[in-house]
Design a protein around this motif. Structure first.
Motif, mmCIF file in Angstrom:
data_model
loop_
_atom_site.group_PDB
_atom_site.id
_atom_site.type_symbol
_atom_site.label_atom_id
_atom_site.label_comp_id
_atom_site.label_asym_id
_atom_site.label_seq_id
_atom_site.Cartn_x
_atom_site.Cartn_y
_atom_site.Cartn_z
ATOM 1 N N ASN A 102 -5.618 0.328 -7.756
ATOM 2 C CA ASN A 102 -4.545 -0.656 -7.662
ATOM 3 C C ASN A 102 -4.031 -0.680 -6.226
ATOM 4 O O ASN A 102 -3.448 0.303 -5.762
ATOM 5 N N PRO A 103 -4.203 -1.779 -5.505
ATOM 6 C CA PRO A 103 -3.823 -1.810 -4.088
ATOM 7 C C PRO A 103 -2.311 -1.768 -3.856
ATOM 8 O O PRO A 103 -1.875 -1.575 -2.720
ATOM 9 N N MET A 104 -1.505 -1.946 -4.927
ATOM 10 C CA MET A 104 -0.050 -1.841 -4.765
ATOM 11 C C MET A 104 0.406 -0.383 -4.792
ATOM 12 O O MET A 104 1.552 -0.083 -4.437
ATOM 13 N N PHE A 105 -0.487 0.507 -5.252
ATOM 14 C CA PHE A 105 -0.163 1.920 -5.412
ATOM 15 C C PHE A 105 1.154 2.056 -6.182
ATOM 16 O O PHE A 105 1.298 1.514 -7.258
ATOM 17 N N GLY A 106 2.161 2.750 -5.664
ATOM 18 C CA GLY A 106 3.402 2.942 -6.411
ATOM 19 C C GLY A 106 4.451 1.886 -6.144
ATOM 20 O O GLY A 106 5.592 2.006 -6.611
ATOM 21 N N GLU A 107 4.091 0.823 -5.419
ATOM 22 C CA GLU A 107 5.090 -0.156 -4.984
ATOM 23 C C GLU A 107 5.135 -1.420 -5.832
ATOM 24 O O GLU A 107 5.946 -2.310 -5.568
ATOM 25 N N GLY A 108 4.288 -1.530 -6.823
ATOM 26 C CA GLY A 108 4.246 -2.748 -7.618
ATOM 27 C C GLY A 108 5.219 -2.730 -8.780
ATOM 28 O O GLY A 108 5.711 -1.684 -9.210
ATOM 29 N N TYR A 109 5.507 -3.933 -9.310
ATOM 30 C CA TYR A 109 6.304 -4.062 -10.526
ATOM 31 C C TYR A 109 5.424 -3.725 -11.719
ATOM 32 O O TYR A 109 4.385 -4.352 -11.930
ATOM 33 N N TYR A 117 5.245 -6.247 1.038
ATOM 34 C CA TYR A 117 4.361 -5.080 1.006
ATOM 35 C C TYR A 117 3.070 -5.456 1.708
ATOM 36 O O TYR A 117 2.436 -6.468 1.383
ATOM 37 N N VAL A 118 2.674 -4.627 2.682
ATOM 38 C CA VAL A 118 1.466 -4.888 3.459
ATOM 39 C C VAL A 118 0.536 -3.677 3.353
ATOM 40 O O VAL A 118 0.959 -2.541 3.567
ATOM 41 N N LEU A 119 -0.721 -3.934 3.016
ATOM 42 C CA LEU A 119 -1.732 -2.879 2.931
ATOM 43 C C LEU A 119 -2.890 -3.209 3.854
ATOM 44 O O LEU A 119 -3.375 -4.340 3.889
ATOM 45 N N ARG A 120 -3.313 -2.197 4.587
ATOM 46 C CA ARG A 120 -4.553 -2.298 5.370
ATOM 47 C C ARG A 120 -5.380 -1.069 5.014
ATOM 48 O O ARG A 120 -4.985 0.063 5.274
ATOM 49 N N MET A 121 -6.521 -1.277 4.356
ATOM 50 C CA MET A 121 -7.277 -0.162 3.801
ATOM 51 C C MET A 121 -8.755 -0.264 4.138
ATOM 52 O O MET A 121 -9.384 -1.314 3.933
ATOM 53 N N ASP A 122 -9.313 0.832 4.621
ATOM 54 C CA ASP A 122 -10.762 0.911 4.801
ATOM 55 C C ASP A 122 -11.444 0.993 3.438
ATOM 56 O O ASP A 122 -10.971 1.712 2.547
ATOM 57 N N VAL A 123 -12.534 0.256 3.272
ATOM 58 C CA VAL A 123 -13.347 0.426 2.068
ATOM 59 C C VAL A 123 -13.899 1.847 2.094
ATOM 60 O O VAL A 123 -14.385 2.318 3.130
ATOM 61 N N PRO A 124 -13.778 2.600 0.993
ATOM 62 C CA PRO A 124 -14.258 3.986 0.994
ATOM 63 C C PRO A 124 -15.701 4.089 1.493
ATOM 64 O O PRO A 124 -16.542 3.224 1.209
ATOM 65 N N SER A 150 1.824 -8.788 -0.165
ATOM 66 C CA SER A 150 2.578 -9.230 -1.334
ATOM 67 C C SER A 150 4.024 -9.448 -0.900
ATOM 68 O O SER A 150 4.631 -8.571 -0.280
ATOM 69 N N ARG A 151 4.558 -10.613 -1.246
ATOM 70 C CA ARG A 151 5.952 -10.898 -0.858
ATOM 71 C C ARG A 151 6.679 -11.585 -2.008
ATOM 72 O O ARG A 151 6.179 -12.558 -2.586
ATOM 73 N N ILE A 152 7.837 -11.052 -2.333
ATOM 74 C CA ILE A 152 8.723 -11.658 -3.329
ATOM 75 C C ILE A 152 9.996 -12.058 -2.607
ATOM 76 O O ILE A 152 10.698 -11.206 -2.050
ATOM 77 N N LYS A 153 10.290 -13.339 -2.622
ATOM 78 C CA LYS A 153 11.508 -13.806 -1.968
ATOM 79 C C LYS A 153 12.298 -14.673 -2.944
ATOM 80 O O LYS A 153 11.803 -15.687 -3.423
ATOM 81 N N ILE A 205 4.340 -11.867 -11.413
ATOM 82 C CA ILE A 205 4.394 -10.762 -10.453
ATOM 83 C C ILE A 205 3.826 -9.494 -11.070
ATOM 84 O O ILE A 205 2.994 -8.806 -10.461
ATOM 85 N N VAL A 206 4.258 -9.177 -12.285
ATOM 86 C CA VAL A 206 3.776 -7.966 -12.956
ATOM 87 C C VAL A 206 2.267 -8.030 -13.153
ATOM 88 O O VAL A 206 1.550 -7.040 -12.936
ATOM 89 N N LYS A 207 1.774 -9.190 -13.561
ATOM 90 C CA LYS A 207 0.334 -9.349 -13.783
ATOM 91 C C LYS A 207 -0.459 -9.079 -12.506
ATOM 92 O O LYS A 207 -1.430 -8.312 -12.510
ATOM 93 N N LYS A 208 -0.040 -9.699 -11.410
ATOM 94 C CA LYS A 208 -0.776 -9.519 -10.154
ATOM 95 C C LYS A 208 -0.647 -8.093 -9.620
ATOM 96 O O LYS A 208 -1.610 -7.532 -9.090
#
Length: 668
Positions: A553-560, A584-591, A630-633, A654-657
């Motif tokens: 999950n790319p939101m890790f612990g920050e998602g709804y 929320y901004v993620l920049r991740m190397d593919v393993p 991801s941005r919620i405004k 939001i929860v679904k995504k």
């Protein structure tokens, strides 16, 4: 300006009650048939149902040379489940002033149970099982709990209250936490007393009747030695009857200021005494009330004095500051750091300011009135501001009804800029107020009684979270988190770190991430800069089992994780504490050794036509890097009931995504 969800009525738009339509029950009339219904159509899941709730108030002459209010109350409840036992805990509020207290009379309470087909009653021991509790200097609670309770019990009680406080004509709540089949209030008001009627909430099947009649009044005056003088006269009286039937329960849901703002109820305020009595205006203008406050020894009188007893403490507080802003900040910080608030409730003094200074403690009004006195002593303009916090309820802008207010702060203007200050709360920045103070109409207590508006829409809570995850040289997956919460989240985190330490905070963060993530090197910047947001930083390591497929999950612990709006419908507004802008901004190397097999789809959903409020989830991969934003405004904090369904769907998206996953596939 937001639309306040209450209204004032002098004439109720309603239907008339048939003269023959009476309450379906009477006190003490219980039969076995009353126990047959175990599920009520008004709410098949209800743990209890109020069968009847009936009250009345009459105004009668007394032997003290004036008039009394006689309030009678009868209530019957069918308890269906043990989870509703709380409704069997009854509290009766009584007003008290000095040695005088409203008089509770003729209290009777019974529990009825059906045993072997017969109704068995258990009477409350009103001499030994009714307790008295002093809630505040002007409020006493008489409380009791029904005996012999079980699922299926029917309980009922009745009592009378005699009150010499003509301003305290009892309000009536037609609605509560359990459904009510019949709720009725009867009020008889003579023409020599004029009350303002105030109503709020949804008027479920409201019916009303109004009849006029003539009634004799007798008032007696004691002359001593057993002698009395009598005054007799006749006055017109209007009998008001209000009935609501099949009123649904009102349950507290997320983002609710207080249910007291939204339940269906009617309140009264004494405005004038009229002919044939000597005319007297009781409810004056806001300007009149403000002037009385400024002259009161429990309020403004202390602020207009020289207060020489402040001199020594003033020098310590100011600490040699020369500019106005630095003087104000030093005084504010001195009070904030050296005084203890023992109650966040109050708009006046319970003791002289000199005692507050000596004891270094007081309620919110006392500390902030001392702040105003010290600012004035330093040559700065400062004025008290009276407001109501969210959990206390809305105030009425038109009418100066003082019991609607429960909180006092300070306003000062320095170099043309207005600051609102509350020195009662530790770790609250200069010029900041708790979000609970942003509850609409408030009043500056000055000669003009200047109205102001504290709108939660003016609070812009912005949060930025950045997470960077890279592949290490030895095949490990390492990350770095940088987060700047909004001001109010920062305030809460400051309190938490102060009370429990940073390690306790990191335990919860670790729990949100899950067992396959290790967290280390936590750091909090700007913890002592109370006017600013903090910055939270830490390292992390992902312990991913490298199987053929990795789900992440790319939101890790920050998602709804769940929708805060669970009910299918809502009859009162959504009141968020502030507007929100969460990025929320993620920049991740593919393993290492993997490729992206599945990626969630990007979306943008506008909440409004202008696109000022929206949710966006933009994800992409390029050259071995996954990027997510991801941005919620939400540009508003207040949403009317007819917007609820769309708001619920908005958060469902939001929860679904936020719970969708990236699938990484091992390269062959």
């Amino acid at each position: 300006m937001r639309k306040i969800y209450f209204f004032v009525l002098f004439i109720f738009a309603s239907v008339f009650i048939s003269a023959q339509e009476k309450s379906p029950v009477k006190f003490g009339k219980i039969s076995a048939d009353d126990f047959k219904t175990t599920v009520y159509s008004i709410d098949s899941n209800a743990a209890a149902v109020v069968i009847a709730d009936i009250g009345s108030t009459e105004i009668v002459g007394n032997v003290k040379g004036w008039f009394s209010l006689e309030f009678k109350h009868f209530k019957r409840i069918h308890i269906l489940k043990q989870s509703a036992y709380d409704i069997a805990n009854v509290e009766i509020e009584l007003y008290t002033s000095g040695q005088l207290e409203e008089d509770l009379q003729n209290l009777k309470a019974y529990t009825y149970n059906l045993e072997n087909g017969k109704v068995v009653e258990t009477k409350l021991d009103t001499k030994n099982a009714v307790f008295r509790d002093k809630k505040s200097k002007n409020e006493v609670i008489r409380k009791f709990t029904f005996p012999a309770l079980k699922a299926g019990s029917i309980i009922e009680y009745e009592y009378k209250i005699s009150s010499d406080y003509m301003r305290n004509l009892r309000a009536w709540e037609f609605q509560g936490g359990y459904p009510r089949l019949w709720s009725e209030y009867n009020v008889s008001i003579p023409e020599f007393l004029y009350y303002v009627f105030m109503s709020q909430g949804l008027q479920y099947n409201l019916a009303k009747d109004q009849k006029r009649r003539q009634e004799p009044f007798r008032v007696s005056f004691s002359q001593g030695a057993g002698q009395s003088e009598y005054s007799n006269f006749t006055s017109g009286v209007t009998d008001h009857r209000f009935v609501m039937k099949n009123v649904p329960a009102l349950k507290e849901e997320s983002f609710t200021s207080t249910l007291n703002n939204h339940i269906a109820k009617i309140e009264f305020q004494l405005a004038e005494i009229r002919n044939p009595l000597t005319y007297q205006r009781i409810m004056g203008s806001w300007e009149d009330v403000s002037k009385l406050f400024l002259k009161s020894e429990y309020f403004g009188l202390h602020l207009s004095k020289d207060n020489g007893w402040l001199n020594e403490e003033q020098l310590i507080a100011v600490k040699g500051a020369t500019s106005e802003i630095n003087k104000a900040k030093n005084i504010y910080n001195y009070l904030q750091n050296n005084f203890t608030c023992n109650s966040y409730y109050g708009i006046d003094l319970d003791q002289p300011l000199k005692n507050i200074l000596k004891d270094k403690k007081g309620n919110v009004a006392e500390i902030n009135l001392l702040l105003i006195a010290m600012l004035r002593k330093a040559g700065l303009g400062a004025e008290p501001v009276m407001l109501s916090t969210k959990n206390h309820g809305y105030t009425y802008p038109i009418y100066p009804i003082i019991n609607k207010f429960n909180y006092l702060i300070c306003q000062t203007v320095i170099d043309g800029k207005t600051y609102f200050l509350d020195a009662s709360r530790p770790r609250l920045g200069f010029g900041k107020l708790s979000w609970t103070c942003y509850n609409g109409h408030a009043r500056i207590i000055n000669e003009r009684a200047t109205p102001i508006e504290f709108s939660s829409d003016s609070l812009k809570e912005r949060k930025l979270t950045s997470l960077f995850i890279v592949n290490g040289e030895k095949g490990e997956i390492n990350g770095y988190m940088q987060q700047t919460p909004g001001y109010y989240e920062s305030y809460a985190l400051r309190d938490r770190v102060k009370d429990k330490g940073i390690d306790d905070l990191m335990k919860d963060i670790k729990k949100d991430f899950g067992s396959d993530v290790d967290i280390s090197n936590p750091k909090i910047d700007s913890l002592d800069k109370l006017d600013e947001s903090i910055q939270l930083l830490y390292d992390l390591k992902l312990n991913i089992e490298k199987e053929d497929l990795i789900y992440l999950n790319p939101m890790f612990g920050e998602g709804y994780k769940e929708n805060p709006f669970k009910s299918a419908e809502r009859t009162y507004p959504v009141e968020m504490p502030y507007t929100r802008d969460e990025t929320y901004v993620l920049r991740m190397d593919v393993p290492e050794g993997y490729q992206v097999d599945e990626l969630p789809k990007s979306i943008r959903v506008n909440f409004d036509e202008e696109g000022k409020s929206f949710f966006e989830y933009i994800i992409a991969q390029s050259e071995g890097v996954v990027s997510l934003r991801s941005r919620i405004k939400l540009n508003r904090s207040y949403f009317l009931p007819d917007e609820y369904e769309y708001l619920r769907e908005f958060y469902a998206m939001i929860v679904k995504k936020h719970n969708e996953q990236i699938v990484f596939k091992k390269k062959k």
